[in-house]
Structures are given as C-alpha cells and as structure tokens.
Scaffold this motif. Structure first.
Motif, PDB file in Angstrom:
ATOM      1  N   ARG A   1       0.831  -1.196   0.000  1.00  0.00           N
ATOM      2  CA  ARG A   1       0.000   0.000   0.000  1.00  0.00           C
ATOM      3  C   ARG A   1       0.870   1.253   0.000  1.00  0.00           C
ATOM      4  O   ARG A   1       0.541   2.221  -0.678  1.00  0.00           O
ATOM      5  CB  ARG A   1      -0.897  -0.043   1.236  1.00  0.00           C
ATOM      6  CG  ARG A   1      -1.973   0.971   1.219  1.00  0.00           C
ATOM      7  CD  ARG A   1      -3.001   0.594   2.256  1.00  0.00           C
ATOM      8  NE  ARG A   1      -3.504   1.776   2.891  1.00  0.00           N
ATOM      9  CZ  ARG A   1      -4.267   1.782   3.936  1.00  0.00           C
ATOM     10  NH1 ARG A   1      -4.574   0.656   4.524  1.00  0.00           N
ATOM     11  NH2 ARG A   1      -4.709   2.890   4.433  1.00  0.00           N
ATOM     12  N   LEU A   2       1.959   1.223   0.780  1.00  0.00           N
ATOM     13  CA  LEU A   2       2.883   2.354   0.805  1.00  0.00           C
ATOM     14  C   LEU A   2       3.464   2.608  -0.584  1.00  0.00           C
ATOM     15  O   LEU A   2       3.478   3.742  -1.067  1.00  0.00           O
ATOM     16  CB  LEU A   2       4.015   2.109   1.809  1.00  0.00           C
ATOM     17  CG  LEU A   2       5.143   3.134   1.834  1.00  0.00           C
ATOM     18  CD1 LEU A   2       4.633   4.508   2.258  1.00  0.00           C
ATOM     19  CD2 LEU A   2       6.263   2.666   2.755  1.00  0.00           C
ATOM     20  N   ILE A   3       3.930   1.560  -1.231  1.00  0.00           N
ATOM     21  CA  ILE A   3       4.530   1.707  -2.567  1.00  0.00           C
ATOM     22  C   ILE A   3       3.510   2.258  -3.548  1.00  0.00           C
ATOM     23  O   ILE A   3       3.817   3.176  -4.321  1.00  0.00           O
ATOM     24  CB  ILE A   3       5.122   0.363  -3.047  1.00  0.00           C
ATOM     25  CG1 ILE A   3       6.323  -0.006  -2.166  1.00  0.00           C
ATOM     26  CG2 ILE A   3       5.522   0.436  -4.519  1.00  0.00           C
ATOM     27  CD1 ILE A   3       6.849  -1.405  -2.376  1.00  0.00           C
ATOM     28  N   ALA A   4       2.287   1.746  -3.535  1.00  0.00           N
ATOM     29  CA  ALA A   4       1.240   2.246  -4.434  1.00  0.00           C
ATOM     30  C   ALA A   4       0.965   3.725  -4.180  1.00  0.00           C
ATOM     31  O   ALA A   4       0.848   4.509  -5.128  1.00  0.00           O
ATOM     32  CB  ALA A   4      -0.041   1.433  -4.253  1.00  0.00           C
ATOM     33  N   LEU A   6       3.024   5.936  -2.898  1.00  0.00           N
ATOM     34  CA  LEU A   6       4.176   6.743  -3.324  1.00  0.00           C
ATOM     35  C   LEU A   6       4.303   6.815  -4.843  1.00  0.00           C
ATOM     36  O   LEU A   6       4.760   7.822  -5.380  1.00  0.00           O
ATOM     37  CB  LEU A   6       5.452   6.202  -2.684  1.00  0.00           C
ATOM     38  CG  LEU A   6       5.524   6.352  -1.160  1.00  0.00           C
ATOM     39  CD1 LEU A   6       6.785   5.695  -0.617  1.00  0.00           C
ATOM     40  CD2 LEU A   6       5.422   7.805  -0.738  1.00  0.00           C
ATOM     41  N   LEU A   7       3.889   5.762  -5.530  1.00  0.00           N
ATOM     42  CA  LEU A   7       3.937   5.770  -7.000  1.00  0.00           C
ATOM     43  C   LEU A   7       3.011   6.816  -7.592  1.00  0.00           C
ATOM     44  O   LEU A   7       3.311   7.388  -8.652  1.00  0.00           O
ATOM     45  CB  LEU A   7       3.576   4.391  -7.556  1.00  0.00           C
ATOM     46  CG  LEU A   7       4.663   3.326  -7.499  1.00  0.00           C
ATOM     47  CD1 LEU A   7       4.099   1.965  -7.903  1.00  0.00           C
ATOM     48  CD2 LEU A   7       5.844   3.708  -8.380  1.00  0.00           C
ATOM     49  N   LYS A  12       6.774  14.204  -0.594  1.00  0.00           N
ATOM     50  CA  LYS A  12       8.203  14.498  -0.471  1.00  0.00           C
ATOM     51  C   LYS A  12       8.751  14.229   0.923  1.00  0.00           C
ATOM     52  O   LYS A  12       9.951  14.245   1.140  1.00  0.00           O
ATOM     53  CB  LYS A  12       8.471  15.966  -0.810  1.00  0.00           C
ATOM     54  CG  LYS A  12       8.011  16.385  -2.176  1.00  0.00           C
ATOM     55  CD  LYS A  12       8.964  15.917  -3.237  1.00  0.00           C
ATOM     56  CE  LYS A  12       8.589  16.456  -4.587  1.00  0.00           C
ATOM     57  NZ  LYS A  12       8.264  15.466  -5.559  1.00  0.00           N
ATOM     58  N   LEU A  13       7.837  14.006   1.889  1.00  0.00           N
ATOM     59  CA  LEU A  13       8.237  13.895   3.285  1.00  0.00           C
ATOM     60  C   LEU A  13       7.440  12.784   3.958  1.00  0.00           C
ATOM     61  O   LEU A  13       6.253  12.632   3.699  1.00  0.00           O
ATOM     62  CB  LEU A  13       7.951  15.225   4.001  1.00  0.00           C
ATOM     63  CG  LEU A  13       8.132  15.278   5.510  1.00  0.00           C
ATOM     64  CD1 LEU A  13       9.614  15.295   5.868  1.00  0.00           C
ATOM     65  CD2 LEU A  13       7.440  16.504   6.082  1.00  0.00           C
ATOM     66  N   ALA A  32      13.106   1.988   4.417  1.00  0.00           N
ATOM     67  CA  ALA A  32      13.877   1.595   3.230  1.00  0.00           C
ATOM     68  C   ALA A  32      13.098   1.940   1.957  1.00  0.00           C
ATOM     69  O   ALA A  32      13.666   2.474   0.992  1.00  0.00           O
ATOM     70  CB  ALA A  32      14.206   0.104   3.280  1.00  0.00           C
ATOM     71  N   VAL A  33      11.806   1.663   1.950  1.00  0.00           N
ATOM     72  CA  VAL A  33      10.968   2.015   0.797  1.00  0.00           C
ATOM     73  C   VAL A  33      10.958   3.525   0.610  1.00  0.00           C
ATOM     74  O   VAL A  33      11.105   4.027  -0.515  1.00  0.00           O
ATOM     75  CB  VAL A  33       9.522   1.472   0.971  1.00  0.00           C
ATOM     76  CG1 VAL A  33       8.574   2.057  -0.069  1.00  0.00           C
ATOM     77  CG2 VAL A  33       9.511  -0.055   0.918  1.00  0.00           C
ATOM     78  N   CYS A  34      10.856   4.269   1.696  1.00  0.00           N
ATOM     79  CA  CYS A  34      10.853   5.729   1.618  1.00  0.00           C
ATOM     80  C   CYS A  34      12.166   6.270   1.069  1.00  0.00           C
ATOM     81  O   CYS A  34      12.181   7.242   0.305  1.00  0.00           O
ATOM     82  CB  CYS A  34      10.559   6.330   2.993  1.00  0.00           C
ATOM     83  SG  CYS A  34       8.874   5.996   3.553  1.00  0.00           S
ATOM     84  N   ARG A  35      13.267   5.638   1.438  1.00  0.00           N
ATOM     85  CA  ARG A  35      14.572   6.060   0.899  1.00  0.00           C
ATOM     86  C   ARG A  35      14.671   5.791  -0.594  1.00  0.00           C
ATOM     87  O   ARG A  35      15.215   6.604  -1.349  1.00  0.00           O
ATOM     88  CB  ARG A  35      15.717   5.347   1.624  1.00  0.00           C
ATOM     89  CG  ARG A  35      16.037   5.860   3.012  1.00  0.00           C
ATOM     90  CD  ARG A  35      16.588   7.296   3.022  1.00  0.00           C
ATOM     91  NE  ARG A  35      17.786   7.489   2.242  1.00  0.00           N
ATOM     92  CZ  ARG A  35      19.025   7.363   2.692  1.00  0.00           C
ATOM     93  NH1 ARG A  35      19.243   7.076   3.955  1.00  0.00           N
ATOM     94  NH2 ARG A  35      20.052   7.535   1.896  1.00  0.00           N
ATOM     95  N   VAL A  36      14.135   4.657  -1.053  1.00  0.00           N
ATOM     96  CA  VAL A  36      14.128   4.346  -2.496  1.00  0.00           C
ATOM     97  C   VAL A  36      13.395   5.449  -3.253  1.00  0.00           C
ATOM     98  O   VAL A  36      13.798   5.837  -4.346  1.00  0.00           O
ATOM     99  CB  VAL A  36      13.487   2.958  -2.760  1.00  0.00           C
ATOM    100  CG1 VAL A  36      13.203   2.758  -4.240  1.00  0.00           C
ATOM    101  CG2 VAL A  36      14.394   1.855  -2.230  1.00  0.00           C
TER     102      VAL A  36
END
Length: 166
Positions: A1-4, A6-7, A12-13, A32-36
């Motif tokens: 869900r986080l990746i979706a 962010l996509l 930005k934060l 780690a996902v947030c850093r990517v």
C-alpha cells in the motif's frame, strides 16, 4: 500500500513514529521504501527501549534512515543519548516535549471547593525523563497540604533509580 501511494503521489516527506522493540523490523522496511523514493524522513522517538539498551536493530534502522533524517525526541536526555550511543548529529535532533500537544490554559489561583475523591495517575515507562519524579513531587505536595488523594502509577521501571524513587 505504501509503494502504491508513493507511485501515484507527489509526497516528499514522511513522518514515522518508531516502535520500541521488534516492531522496528517493520519500521526498517518502511523507511527503506521511503529512501528508495527519495523522501525526506522525520523519525519521532517515543521509547527509551533502544536508548537504555543499545540496539543493533535500531542501529540498522538509523543507517537506513540516512544522515539527513530528522529525529524528534521528548527531551534533552533522549537527545543526548541518541547522540552519544548512535552518533546522530545534534543538528539532526529536535526536542519537542509532549506538553506541546496540549492547549495552554490560564490557571485560576483561587481556591476551589472539591468534595469528590481525588485520584491522580502516572502511566509511562517509569523514569525521570518521563516525569516520575514530578509525579512523586505532586504527591508530596498534596500530602503536605493535607489533601486526601489516591495515587496510581503504572508502567515498567526504566532504571533502578526510578524504582527507588517510587
């Protein structure tokens, strides 16, 4: 869900309250996902678990968060320990007491009549940084003024000194 999320957003934060124990595995993956996605990271510390006892897991989490992460802590003691134990720069650490989240009220200094039963409590990881000494001070003051009250305290002791105080 986080990746979706962010996509498909222009986020930005990210603000992340960090878990105190094994929940940091989840925090580590989340960051780690947030850093990517090259997000700015703000970590809010609410626990002394990984501060009172050095944690390899938090060391890795801090590494993943990066040198530009901002760390929000509850007090000066927490700031100092994060700096000394994990080498986090003081410039990255901001102190924001929980008091900041309460509306300021004007205090009425007039004596009020109170006929009920007064109960005061303190729930926390019991240590000076979380106010156990202040709680004891309030109890002593109430006793000195002859106020009838019941004191209730709950939480694990963070150190031997706090246990001795109580």
């Amino acid at each position: 869900r986080l990746i979706a999320t962010l996509l498909f957003s222009d986020c930005k934060l990210v603000y992340r309250p960090i878990n105190g124990g094994v929940g940091q595995f989840y925090d580590l993956l989340y960051l780690a996902v947030c850093r990517v996605f090259r997000l700015d990271i703000v970590i809010h510390h609410h626990s002394f678990n990984y501060i009172n006892q050095k944690s390899r897991l938090f060391h890795y989490l801090n590494f993943i968060a990066g040198k530009n992460a901002i760390h929000v802590v509850l007090g000066g003691e927490m700031k100092g320990l994060l700096h000394s134990i994990y080498g986090i720069s003081n410039a990255q650490i901001i102190v924001v007491s929980n008091v900041a989240f309460f509306e300021s009220k004007k205090v009425n200094n007039e004596q009020a009549e109170f006929s009920g039963s007064l109960v005061i409590g303190h729930l926390a990881n019991l240590c000076v940084a979380k106010g156990v000494d202040d709680f004891i001070g309030v109890c002593k003051e109430l006793t000195a003024r002859g106020v009838s009250y019941k004191a209730k305290i709950a939480g694990p002791f963070a150190d031997a000194e706090s246990k001795r105080l109580v």
